[in-house]
Write a protein that holds these residues in place. Structure first.
Motif, PDB file in Angstrom:
ATOM      1  N   ASP B 151       1.430  -7.178  -0.509  1.00  0.00           N
ATOM      2  CA  ASP B 151       1.402  -5.728  -0.710  1.00  0.00           C
ATOM      3  C   ASP B 151       1.978  -5.011   0.506  1.00  0.00           C
ATOM      4  N   ALA B 152       2.919  -4.113   0.243  1.00  0.00           N
ATOM      5  CA  ALA B 152       3.593  -3.422   1.344  1.00  0.00           C
ATOM      6  C   ALA B 152       2.648  -2.519   2.125  1.00  0.00           C
ATOM      7  N   ALA B 153       1.555  -2.118   1.493  1.00  0.00           N
ATOM      8  CA  ALA B 153       0.663  -1.174   2.164  1.00  0.00           C
ATOM      9  C   ALA B 153      -0.416  -1.873   2.996  1.00  0.00           C
ATOM     10  N   GLY B 154      -0.338  -3.191   3.081  1.00  0.00           N
ATOM     11  CA  GLY B 154      -1.273  -3.925   3.934  1.00  0.00           C
ATOM     12  C   GLY B 154      -2.680  -4.019   3.385  1.00  0.00           C
ATOM     13  N   ALA B 155      -2.803  -4.122   2.053  1.00  0.00           N
ATOM     14  CA  ALA B 155      -4.141  -4.250   1.461  1.00  0.00           C
ATOM     15  C   ALA B 155      -4.710  -5.630   1.808  1.00  0.00           C
ATOM     16  N   MET B 156      -5.998  -5.752   1.861  1.00  0.00           N
ATOM     17  CA  MET B 156      -6.618  -7.049   2.124  1.00  0.00           C
ATOM     18  C   MET B 156      -7.943  -7.157   1.378  1.00  0.00           C
ATOM     19  N   LEU B 194      -1.568  -3.102  -7.452  1.00  0.00           N
ATOM     20  CA  LEU B 194      -0.523  -3.164  -6.438  1.00  0.00           C
ATOM     21  C   LEU B 194       0.658  -2.341  -6.924  1.00  0.00           C
ATOM     22  N   LEU B 195       1.451  -1.843  -5.983  1.00  0.00           N
ATOM     23  CA  LEU B 195       2.586  -0.997  -6.368  1.00  0.00           C
ATOM     24  C   LEU B 195       3.579  -1.784  -7.210  1.00  0.00           C
TER      25      LEU B 195
END
Lengths: 221, 458
Positions: B151-156, B194-195
């Motif tokens: 995920d580009a937004a850094g989800a974890m 996720l996007l």
């Protein structure tokens, strides 16, 4: 209320805000998809989500006000509740902007499809990433991640300006495409505003964690 | 066992109770013996007996301790030093040893099955996450970690914290909440995890009150389906324009009275086939629109009588041309929760079929199409709408397939009456989108009845 109950209430406040954030994020993503796929169903879904977001905004505000009034928090707890109130308002505006984008996308769907000299999906993805990163920073209290959101805002602003220039030229050169170009300009403008609200959220995270007010400081990054 | 008993047993000077009487006897003999040599002899004998017995007891205890040590050595988590064992504890030691062996084998078995499950989870293409009864993330498989890493937004994934700290998609959260509260499996489509990715989410309850959430990535499948649908829609759209032109010109030419009879026949055939092709393209366009999974119905409470009467008016022209009689024989006053346009399409298709095929009935006087709508008192109750014709009927072998695309009972006859083979398929899709079902009841020579159900408004 004991301190344990108070901290549980803060966790609950955080959870409620994240649930609302989920609705706002979903609305933004679906509005971009509605434009990209010319899908009227998605326009309908986004418009339906607005009352839900508005209801959650009122609920979170009332909860936060209760905590402020009854617990009289100080220091980091006070900053957290203040940040939640501000982020709440920002997310509600993000939801409104998503509805505006969806309405414009719906109106574009009614018109014959044309190729516009603007990359709306890229701008939209960037704005959605900004919102997601700002929320991830909020979950973890991560100041570094929040500051990276502020940097991304410049890119979104630049894309919006180039979209405006390209579409203005298109209107001058092909006046019969004015309606489509105007809709696209407004969609780009709304996405840029989504990015601005993501920036506000990131600034609120920095305020919550460090107590620093970084609003309106162009030289920060 | 009392504290005193425990203290006595634990004492290094403890003597077993069975030694008490011999010891007392020996002491009495010592006291009563007159001569010193006899006393010395008795004392010596008592000492030898005491030493020998004590040595024998120690040997036996050591043997038992070795046995226990063997059990313990096989249990790596337990201390290896064997405790001093007294004869009274031997049965306990023995029982403990057996119990230890049994526990060890059970631990081994559960460890093996745990490893198998872990291997299974890691080998799965889907992302899996386990929640406790409070909805907090407890465990996940490697694919879930990899999914979030991209995920580009850094989800974890945040273990030990509520699911909303990892996934904020409202659709997914509400499905998981339903599973946790009602302990029933739920399924949903999630497009905001996720996007740019779409997931089919299955949440299943666990016996301890938690849940397992499985995310299956359907992004590519949906893209392919969309491309296919767009292709059909584009082809149908592109075919429609030239066909309209062909039909218009052929009709104009046929208006010319100077045409010879063979030419008129040729043109008539051309017009008939062009018209059929036009109907086919229109149906294809319609089916590609109705099969859009994410296209919502505009559901509203509608009186069923209004729906039936509107449908009758739409088909009245065709019925008049075929000399068929349309009649509503029974209609409940209730409202249904339906999309007016979709129900009109379903009823239109069924009524058109009924009119077309009633024409083939043996006696002209029996050209009747009967409509009825009644509430079925099921739990929950629903509206059942029936369209009965007086056509030739359908054989049992065809009944289950007539709702398939392009399936025709008799191809030649179907073409003769102008069918495309798509009308019933469209009707089935629309009814299923309402949460209803559609079926046909028929027998050869007895006409057919097409039935479908709709949910009631209340």
């Amino acid at each position: 209320m004991t301190r344990t109950r108070f901290y549980e209430a803060l966790e609950e406040l955080k959870e409620k805000l994240l649930i609302m954030a989920g609705y706002a994020e979903q609305a933004v993503q679906r509005s971009i998809e509605a434009y990209r796929l010319r899908d009227h169903a998605l326009v309908h879904f986004v418009r339906q989500s607005e009352p839900q977001i508005n209801g959650l905004e009122r609920e979170i505000d009332a909860f936060a006000m209760d905590l402020l009034a009854l617990e009289q928090p100080i220091a980091v707890d006070l900053r957290f509740i203040l940040s939640v109130i501000r982020i709440n308002a920002d997310l509600e505006r993000v939801g409104d902007l998503a509805v505006n984008i969806a309405i414009r996308a719906g109106e574009l769907n009614e018109l014959p499809p044309v190729t516009l000299p603007v990359d709306i999906p890229r701008l939209g993805t960037l704005a959605a990433i900004m919102v997601r990163k700002a929320l991830e920073a909020f979950i973890e209290g991560d100041v570094e991640l929040a500051e990276s959101v502020l940097k991304l805002d410049d890119e979104v602003d630049m894309l919006n300006r180039s979209a405006f220039r390209a579409l203005s030229s298109l209107i001058r050169e092909q006046p019969h495409l004015t309606t489509q170009a105007l809709h696209a300009i407004l969609i780009a403008r709304n996405l840029e505003r989504v990015g601005d609200h993501a920036t506000n959220i990131a600034e609120d995270v920095i305020f919550w964690v460090n107590g620093r007010d970084v609003r309106h400081q162009e030289t920060l990054v | 066992m009392s504290k005193l008993s425990r203290a006595v047993i634990a004492s290094p000077y403890f003597l077993p109770w069975r030694w008490f009487l011999p010891a007392c006897g020996a002491a009495a003999l010592l006291c009563f013996a007159r001569s010193i040599p006899v006393r010395c002899l008795l004392a010596g004998a008592l000492l030898v007996w005491f030493v020998l017995t004590r040595a024998w007891e120690r040997k036996r205890a050591r043997a038992q301790a070795d046995l226990l040590a063997q059990y313990i050595v096989r249990m790596p988590d337990l201390p290896t030093a064997a405790p001093a064992v007294t004869p009274e504890l031997l049965p306990i030691v023995d029982a403990t040893g057996h119990a230890a062996l049994s526990v060890r084998s059970q631990l081994h078995l559960s460890g093996a099955s745990r490893q198998q499950l872990e291997a299974l989870l890691e080998g799965m293409q889907d992302a899996v996450v386990g929640l406790d009864s409070a909805g907090r993330v407890q465990w996940s498989n490697g694919n879930m970690q990899r999914l979030l890493y991209r995920d580009a937004a850094g989800a974890m994934l945040r273990q030990g914290r509520p699911l909303v700290h990892t996934f904020r998609d409202p659709v997914l959260l509400s499905a998981v909440q339903r599973t946790l509260e009602a302990a029933t499996p739920t399924e949903c489509r999630s497009d905001a995890v996720l996007l740019g990715r779409v997931f089919r989410v299955n949440a299943s309850p666990l016996p301890d009150g938690g849940a397992v959430v499985v995310l299956h990535d359907t992004t590519q499948a949906e893209q392919m389906e969309r491309s296919q649908r767009d292709f059909v829609a584009n082809v149908s759209h592109e075919l429609r324009t030239p066909l309209t032109s062909i039909i218009g010109y052929v009709e104009t030419v046929m208006d010319n009275e100077a045409l010879t009879s063979p030419a008129m026949n040729f043109l008539g055939t051309a017009l008939k086939n062009a018209s059929r092709m036009q109907r086919l393209t229109e149906d294809l366009l319609l089916i590609s629109q109705t099969e859009q999974a994410d296209k919502p119905l505009l559901l509203q409470a509608l009186p069923v009588r209004t729906l039936l009467e509107d449908a009758l008016r739409t088909v009245q022209g065709a019925a008049y041309a075929e000399r068929a009689e349309l009649e509503i024989i029974q209609c409940a006053p209730d409202e249904v929760m339906a999309d007016a346009h979709a129900v009109s399409q379903v009823l239109g298709n069924l009524l058109e079929n009924a009119v077309k095929y009633s024409q083939q009935a043996s006696t002209p006087s029996s050209l009747k199409v009967l409509l009825s709508a009644e509430v079925v008192p099921h739990e929950p109750p629903y509206m059942e709408i029936r369209v009965k014709d007086s056509g030739p009927g359908i054989a049992l072998e065809h009944l289950s397939r007539i709702f398939d695309r392009f399936y025709r009972v008799e191809k030649a006859r179907s073409r003769e009456v102008g069918g495309t083979g798509l009308g019933l398929s469209i009707a089935r899709t629309l009814v299923q989108q309402h949460g209803g079902r559609i079926w046909a009841e028929s027998a050869l020579g007895e006409g057919s009845t097409f039935c479908f159900t709709l949910p009631l408004a209340n």
